[in-house]
Scaffold this active site. Structure first.
Site, PDB file in Angstrom:
ATOM      1  CE1 TYR A   1      -4.079  -2.763   5.475  1.00  0.00           C
ATOM      2  CE2 TYR A   1      -3.155  -0.474   5.323  1.00  0.00           C
ATOM      3  CZ  TYR A   1      -3.902  -1.472   4.762  1.00  0.00           C
ATOM      4  OH  TYR A   1      -3.625  -1.578   2.861  1.00  0.00           O
TER       5      TYR A   1
ATOM      6  CB  SER B   1      -1.189  -0.143   1.129  1.00  0.00           C
ATOM      7  OG  SER B   1      -1.752   1.477   1.615  1.00  0.00           O
TER       8      SER B   1
ATOM      9  CE  LYS C   1      -1.935  -4.588   3.325  1.00  0.00           C
ATOM     10  NZ  LYS C   1      -1.752  -6.019   2.244  1.00  0.00           N
TER      11      LYS C   1
HETATM   12  C1  UD1 Z   1      -6.713   4.298   3.676  1.00  0.00           C
HETATM   13  C2  UD1 Z   1      -5.291   3.553   4.166  1.00  0.00           C
HETATM   14  C3  UD1 Z   1      -4.819   2.475   2.970  1.00  0.00           C
HETATM   15  C4  UD1 Z   1      -5.465   1.587   2.689  1.00  0.00           C
HETATM   16  C5  UD1 Z   1      -6.982   2.095   2.363  1.00  0.00           C
HETATM   17  C6  UD1 Z   1      -8.559   0.968   2.421  1.00  0.00           C
HETATM   18  C7  UD1 Z   1      -3.540   5.348   5.028  1.00  0.00           C
HETATM   19  C8  UD1 Z   1      -3.613   6.129   5.221  1.00  0.00           C
HETATM   20  N1  UD1 Z   1      -4.445   4.482   4.377  1.00  0.00           N
HETATM   21  O1  UD1 Z   1      -6.507   4.889   2.449  1.00  0.00           O
HETATM   22  O2  UD1 Z   1      -3.968   2.595   3.001  1.00  0.00           O
HETATM   23  O3  UD1 Z   1      -5.293   0.776   1.668  1.00  0.00           O
HETATM   24  O4  UD1 Z   1      -7.726   2.644   3.605  1.00  0.00           O
HETATM   25  O5  UD1 Z   1      -8.992   0.071   3.936  1.00  0.00           O
HETATM   26  O6  UD1 Z   1      -3.466   4.417   5.869  1.00  0.00           O
HETATM   27  N2  UD1 Z   1     -13.276  10.479   3.151  1.00  0.00           N
HETATM   28  C9  UD1 Z   1     -14.391  11.187   3.937  1.00  0.00           C
HETATM   29  N3  UD1 Z   1     -15.278  11.137   4.382  1.00  0.00           N
HETATM   30  C10 UD1 Z   1     -15.474   9.147   4.637  1.00  0.00           C
HETATM   31  C11 UD1 Z   1     -14.605   8.621   3.791  1.00  0.00           C
HETATM   32  C12 UD1 Z   1     -13.148   9.061   3.666  1.00  0.00           C
HETATM   33  O7  UD1 Z   1     -13.968  12.711   3.353  1.00  0.00           O
HETATM   34  O8  UD1 Z   1     -16.666   8.944   4.919  1.00  0.00           O
HETATM   35  C13 UD1 Z   1     -11.822  10.888   3.112  1.00  0.00           C
HETATM   36  C14 UD1 Z   1     -10.658  10.464   3.301  1.00  0.00           C
HETATM   37  O9  UD1 Z   1     -10.101  11.732   4.640  1.00  0.00           O
HETATM   38  C15 UD1 Z   1      -9.645  10.572   2.360  1.00  0.00           C
HETATM   39  C16 UD1 Z   1     -10.348  10.183   0.796  1.00  0.00           C
HETATM   40  O10 UD1 Z   1     -11.710  10.488   1.658  1.00  0.00           O
HETATM   41  O11 UD1 Z   1      -9.167  11.791   2.101  1.00  0.00           O
HETATM   42  C17 UD1 Z   1     -10.013   8.627   1.068  1.00  0.00           C
HETATM   43  O12 UD1 Z   1     -10.311   7.731   2.645  1.00  0.00           O
HETATM   44  P1  UD1 Z   1     -10.641   6.045   2.456  1.00  0.00           P
HETATM   45  O13 UD1 Z   1     -11.189   5.584   1.183  1.00  0.00           O
HETATM   46  O14 UD1 Z   1     -10.921   5.627   4.088  1.00  0.00           O
HETATM   47  O15 UD1 Z   1      -8.918   6.049   1.713  1.00  0.00           O
HETATM   48  P2  UD1 Z   1      -8.366   5.961   2.387  1.00  0.00           P
HETATM   49  O16 UD1 Z   1      -7.501   6.913   4.189  1.00  0.00           O
HETATM   50  O17 UD1 Z   1      -7.130   6.631   2.109  1.00  0.00           O
END
Ligand code: UD1
Length: 341
Positions: free
Chosen positions: A152, A127, A156
């Site tokens: 997690y 990741s 990795k």
């Molecule tokens: C995270 C992990 C990544 C992992 C992935 C799978 C980190 C930094 N990243 O990715 O390694 O493979 O999860 O589970 O640990 N967001 C919102 N509202 C929501 C959900 C998300 O605004 O309800 C935003 C988050 O703040 C982020 C983006 O959407 O900016 C993506 O979030 P998400 O899909 O959870 O993935 P990551 O956090 O990038």
């Protein structure tokens, strides 16, 4: 004869899409999955797309005896693609031992059995989380690994090290470590897609559930980041593009002699999109509104990260090609199908 590939976690989200692409490319597939975060009906979806039902073993890779039996019952497995792992960042903070046990024991068991059963190579799902908050973007594979911010993420990093140490010790195997950015979307047939259990933690499944009225509204986690619109930036990659990269990787391990024993590739598009831009692209592509509000930042979130995928483009001959609007349409078609059921 077709090469036989073991796909651990093959009924999961990325695993199932990869099984489809492997079968389309002519490989025989054996899946092992403990169904802890997936459904056996995924096999029907795979069969509907490819016309082939993969061999399926319900079992847990943390149990080496289960794996040994699998290799004995399915002789001639040449390569492994290892998706079997727990992946929720928040849960890993609550249950660290579950994460270390699942993710590390699975990998160690597989590596241990590979030489004995003549398995040449393993593709590992890593990741972009290993880069932490990058000093600059886009980020390439030479960037420093930062201390993990969750168990997690740590699994990795440790997994990458375990593979490297094992190969350094002279183990007769090869490996490709694929560092995914943010996989999203679903197969264009809407036969398979992401099936989160309970309240989705990731952005796109939450977004499509909010659009479908299953959730009241999506919360955008923060709009005061140092980005053009204040929301976080990620590199969202279509799951079918991602799946195809695995086929190229396993083929490279099995068919090419003159490659390094361990290779690392970023898998991303090279383009960063903010949360608000992603909502826009969903609305543009589908004509469906996403009810949303701005909320607090989520603890542990990275502000911005996107890939430099040049190495994968040039060395693997792979490029993420699905346009974001297509990805959004596919995610929505899948959500509509799941909602009807
Ligand atoms: C995270 C992990 C990544 C992992 C992935 C799978 C980190 C930094 N990243 O990715 O390694 O493979 O999860 O589970 O640990 N967001 C919102 N509202 C929501 C959900 C998300 O605004 O309800 C935003 C988050 O703040 C982020 C983006 O959407 O900016 C993506 O979030 P998400 O899909 O959870 O993935 P990551 O956090 O990038």
């Amino acid at each position: 004869m077709k090469d036989k590939i073991l796909v651990t976690g093959g009924t999961g989200y990325i695993g199932s899409h990869t099984v489809v692409e492997l079968q389309n490319a002519g490989y025989d597939v054996v899946i092992i999955d403990n169904l802890s975060n997936s459904n056996v009906k995924v096999l029907d979806g795979i069969e509907a797309i490819t016309g082939i039902r993969p061999v399926f073993v319900e079992g847990d890779c943390t149990n080496i005896d289960v794996l040994r039996k699998l290799f004995e019952a399915n002789p001639g497995i040449k390569g492994i693609i290892n998706f079997a792992a727990s992946k929720a960042v928040g849960e890993s903070v609550q249950k660290p031992l579950l994460y270390y046990r699942n993710n590390l024991n699975t990998l160690i068991n597989l590596l241990d059995l590979m030489p004995e059963f003549g398995v040449k190579g393993i593709v590992f799902s890593s990741s972009c989380t290993v880069y932490g908050e990058p000093d600059m973007n886009p980020i390439d594979e030479t960037a420093p690994i930062k201390p993990a911010t969750s168990p997690y993420g740590n699994t990795k990093q440790i997994s990458e090290e375990i593979i490297e140490d094992y190969i350094k010790s002279g183990a007769p195997i090869k490996s490709i470590l694929l560092r995914y950015f943010n996989p999203i979307g679903a197969h264009p047939s809407a036969e398979i897609g992401e099936l989160p259990l309970g309240v989705p933690q990731n952005l796109v499944p939450y977004l499509t559930q909010a659009a479908a009225g299953i959730r009241k509204e999506l919360t955008v986690f923060g709009n005061d980041y140092n980005t053009p619109d204040g929301s976080c930036i990620r590199d969202y990659i279509d799951v079918v593009d991602l799946a195809k990269a695995h086929v190229i990787a396993i083929k490279r391990i099995l068919d090419k002699e003159d490659t390094d024993a361990v290779e690392i590739f970023n898998l991303g598009t090279g383009r960063g999109l903010s949360v608000l831009e992603l909502i826009d692209s969903f609305e543009r592509a589908t004509g469906v509104k996403v009810p949303h509000k701005i909320g607090e930042r989520r603890a542990g979130d990275i502000e911005k990260i996107w890939a430099d995928p040049k190495k994968a483009n040039e060395v693997l001959g792979w490029t993420a090609g699905v346009p974001i609007d297509e990805t959004m349409k596919n995610a929505w078609a899948w959500q509509c199908k799941v909602t009807q059921k």
